[in-house]
Design a protein around this motif. Structure first.
Motif, PDB file in Angstrom:
ATOM      1  N   GLY A  62       3.905   9.992  -0.971  1.00 48.97           N
ATOM      2  CA  GLY A  62       4.116  11.431  -1.057  1.00 48.97           C
ATOM      3  C   GLY A  62       2.868  12.234  -0.751  1.00 48.97           C
ATOM      4  N   GLU A  63       2.993  13.521  -0.999  1.00 45.08           N
ATOM      5  CA  GLU A  63       1.905  14.469  -0.764  1.00 45.08           C
ATOM      6  C   GLU A  63       1.215  14.748  -2.095  1.00 45.08           C
ATOM      7  N   LEU A  64      -0.083  14.502  -2.135  1.00 49.02           N
ATOM      8  CA  LEU A  64      -0.844  14.788  -3.349  1.00 49.02           C
ATOM      9  C   LEU A  64      -1.243  16.261  -3.367  1.00 49.02           C
ATOM     10  N   THR A  65      -1.166  16.854  -4.517  1.00 49.82           N
ATOM     11  CA  THR A  65      -1.634  18.230  -4.688  1.00 49.82           C
ATOM     12  C   THR A  65      -3.154  18.219  -4.805  1.00 49.82           C
ATOM     13  N   ALA A  66      -3.762  19.375  -4.666  1.00 51.30           N
ATOM     14  CA  ALA A  66      -5.208  19.492  -4.844  1.00 51.30           C
ATOM     15  C   ALA A  66      -5.600  19.079  -6.264  1.00 51.30           C
ATOM     16  N   GLU A  67      -4.751  19.392  -7.236  1.00 54.04           N
ATOM     17  CA  GLU A  67      -5.026  19.026  -8.628  1.00 54.04           C
ATOM     18  C   GLU A  67      -5.019  17.505  -8.800  1.00 54.04           C
ATOM     19  N   GLN A  68      -4.055  16.832  -8.173  1.00 51.66           N
ATOM     20  CA  GLN A  68      -4.013  15.368  -8.244  1.00 51.66           C
ATOM     21  C   GLN A  68      -5.250  14.769  -7.578  1.00 51.66           C
ATOM     22  N   ALA A  69      -5.598  15.276  -6.395  1.00 49.96           N
ATOM     23  CA  ALA A  69      -6.759  14.753  -5.671  1.00 49.96           C
ATOM     24  C   ALA A  69      -8.038  14.923  -6.488  1.00 49.96           C
ATOM     25  N   ALA A  70      -8.149  16.014  -7.229  1.00 43.42           N
ATOM     26  CA  ALA A  70      -9.332  16.257  -8.060  1.00 43.42           C
ATOM     27  C   ALA A  70      -9.442  15.256  -9.210  1.00 43.42           C
ATOM     28  N   GLN A  71      -8.350  14.597  -9.547  1.00 42.25           N
ATOM     29  CA  GLN A  71      -8.339  13.622 -10.646  1.00 42.25           C
ATOM     30  C   GLN A  71      -8.657  12.196 -10.184  1.00 42.25           C
ATOM     31  N   ILE A  72      -8.841  11.991  -8.872  1.00 43.51           N
ATOM     32  CA  ILE A  72      -9.114  10.646  -8.361  1.00 43.51           C
ATOM     33  C   ILE A  72     -10.423  10.121  -8.936  1.00 43.51           C
ATOM     34  N   ARG A  73     -10.352   8.898  -9.483  1.00 40.77           N
ATOM     35  CA  ARG A  73     -11.518   8.209 -10.026  1.00 40.77           C
ATOM     36  C   ARG A  73     -11.532   6.802  -9.447  1.00 40.77           C
ATOM     37  N   LEU A  74     -12.617   6.448  -8.765  1.00 40.88           N
ATOM     38  CA  LEU A  74     -12.718   5.159  -8.082  1.00 40.88           C
ATOM     39  C   LEU A  74     -13.462   4.133  -8.939  1.00 40.88           C
ATOM     40  N   PRO A  75     -13.028   2.865  -8.891  1.00 38.12           N
ATOM     41  CA  PRO A  75     -13.808   1.803  -9.542  1.00 38.12           C
ATOM     42  C   PRO A  75     -15.019   1.483  -8.654  1.00 38.12           C
ATOM     43  N   GLY A  93       0.830  -1.202   0.000  1.00 37.04           N
ATOM     44  CA  GLY A  93       0.000   0.000   0.000  1.00 37.04           C
ATOM     45  C   GLY A  93       0.855   1.238   0.000  1.00 37.04           C
ATOM     46  N   ALA A  94       0.183   2.388  -0.116  1.00 35.49           N
ATOM     47  CA  ALA A  94       0.900   3.666  -0.158  1.00 35.49           C
ATOM     48  C   ALA A  94       0.316   4.626   0.864  1.00 35.49           C
ATOM     49  N   LEU A  95       1.207   5.296   1.566  1.00 37.20           N
ATOM     50  CA  LEU A  95       0.832   6.383   2.458  1.00 37.20           C
ATOM     51  C   LEU A  95       0.794   7.651   1.608  1.00 37.20           C
ATOM     52  N   LEU A  96      -0.412   8.140   1.344  1.00 40.64           N
ATOM     53  CA  LEU A  96      -0.613   9.371   0.593  1.00 40.64           C
ATOM     54  C   LEU A  96      -1.190  10.407   1.541  1.00 40.64           C
ATOM     55  N   THR A  97      -0.653  11.613   1.518  1.00 44.46           N
ATOM     56  CA  THR A  97      -1.144  12.666   2.399  1.00 44.46           C
ATOM     57  C   THR A  97      -1.429  13.930   1.594  1.00 44.46           C
ATOM     58  N   ASP A  98      -2.162  14.851   2.234  1.00 40.17           N
ATOM     59  CA  ASP A  98      -2.390  16.159   1.637  1.00 40.17           C
ATOM     60  C   ASP A  98      -1.475  17.178   2.321  1.00 40.17           C
ATOM     61  N   HIS A  99      -1.598  18.445   1.959  1.00 45.64           N
ATOM     62  CA  HIS A  99      -0.715  19.487   2.509  1.00 45.64           C
ATOM     63  C   HIS A  99      -0.911  19.702   4.007  1.00 45.64           C
ATOM     64  N   ARG A 100      -2.005  19.199   4.564  1.00 40.86           N
ATOM     65  CA  ARG A 100      -2.260  19.320   5.997  1.00 40.86           C
ATOM     66  C   ARG A 100      -1.811  18.087   6.777  1.00 40.86           C
ATOM     67  N   GLY A 101      -1.249  17.084   6.072  1.00 45.90           N
ATOM     68  CA  GLY A 101      -0.777  15.882   6.741  1.00 45.90           C
ATOM     69  C   GLY A 101      -1.839  14.822   6.940  1.00 45.90           C
ATOM     70  N   SER A 144     -15.901   5.143  -1.687  1.00 47.26           N
ATOM     71  CA  SER A 144     -15.495   6.533  -1.525  1.00 47.26           C
ATOM     72  C   SER A 144     -14.050   6.597  -1.042  1.00 47.26           C
ATOM     73  N   TRP A 145     -13.561   7.827  -0.926  1.00 48.23           N
ATOM     74  CA  TRP A 145     -12.241   8.075  -0.364  1.00 48.23           C
ATOM     75  C   TRP A 145     -12.348   9.342   0.484  1.00 48.23           C
ATOM     76  N   ALA A 146     -11.393   9.529   1.394  1.00 50.98           N
ATOM     77  CA  ALA A 146     -11.418  10.710   2.261  1.00 50.98           C
ATOM     78  C   ALA A 146     -10.025  11.000   2.801  1.00 50.98           C
ATOM     79  N   TRP A 147      -9.770  12.290   3.031  1.00 50.79           N
ATOM     80  CA  TRP A 147      -8.583  12.699   3.776  1.00 50.79           C
ATOM     81  C   TRP A 147      -8.935  12.567   5.250  1.00 50.79           C
ATOM     82  N   CYS A 148      -8.099  11.917   6.044  1.00 46.91           N
ATOM     83  CA  CYS A 148      -8.410  11.660   7.446  1.00 46.91           C
ATOM     84  C   CYS A 148      -7.277  12.084   8.369  1.00 46.91           C
ATOM     85  N   THR A 149      -7.654  12.707   9.466  1.00 51.64           N
ATOM     86  CA  THR A 149      -6.698  12.982  10.525  1.00 51.64           C
ATOM     87  C   THR A 149      -6.397  11.665  11.230  1.00 51.64           C
TER      88      THR A 149
END
Length: 157
Positions: free
Chosen positions: A95-108, A17-25, A114-119
């Motif tokens: 790594g850290e995904l940019t907002a642009e990358q996150a906007a491109q997420i497409r789920l099967p 698996g991959a640890l993916l984070t946003d700019h807020r961690g 769904s997906w979510a950024w989680c603390t």
């Protein structure tokens, strides 16, 4: 020609698996359609596939993102339990995904709801205890610039 000794050794289930984070961690988690708890993006390593190749493939299949994961953060040996064999689970730094990358997420849709950024707290509520420990270890390993070995999600020595 005789069979190589290694062909007689036990085989272990393996996941990556991959640890993916946003700019807020916050950590990116996905909600499978076939489980009662959330997961980190990734999946099974197929025959003759490296764990790093598997996680890159899974990120493309699950999220529609061509992310090339970085260094290994966690190796976790998971003991057998009823209905499931023992296994080795690896988490790589996505790594850290940019907002642009996150906007491109497409789920099967057949695999993920769904997906979510989680603390850390939100992740702890959505994940199994084992996965929460593994992700906590990965976040720590990334921050400290190390790779860690776990057994059932617990640090060993």
């Amino acid at each position: 020609m005789t069979e190589d000794f290694t062909a007689t050794l036990p085989r272990k289930r393996m996941g990556a698996g991959a640890l993916l984070t946003d700019h807020r961690g916050r950590v990116l988690l996905v909600e499978p359609t076939y489980k009662d708890y959330w997961e980190i993006p990734g999946g099974s390593v197929e025959a003759d596939e490296s764990p790093l190749s598997a996680v890159a493939r899974e990120l493309k299949e699950e999220l529609g993102l061509p992310v090339r994961p970085g260094r290994l953060l966690v190796t976790d040996w998971v003991p057998p339990r009823p209905g499931r064999t023992e296994g080795l689970m690896m988490l790589f730094d996505g790594g850290e995904l940019t907002a642009e990358q996150a906007a491109q997420i497409r789920l099967p849709a057949e695999e993920l709801r769904s997906w979510a950024w989680c603390t850390e707290g939100e992740a702890g509520e959505r994940l199994s205890e084992l996965l929460a420990r593994r992700i906590d270890a990965a976040v720590r390993a990334r921050a400290e610039g190390v790779a860690v070995y776990l057994e059932d999600g617990h640090f060993v020595a």
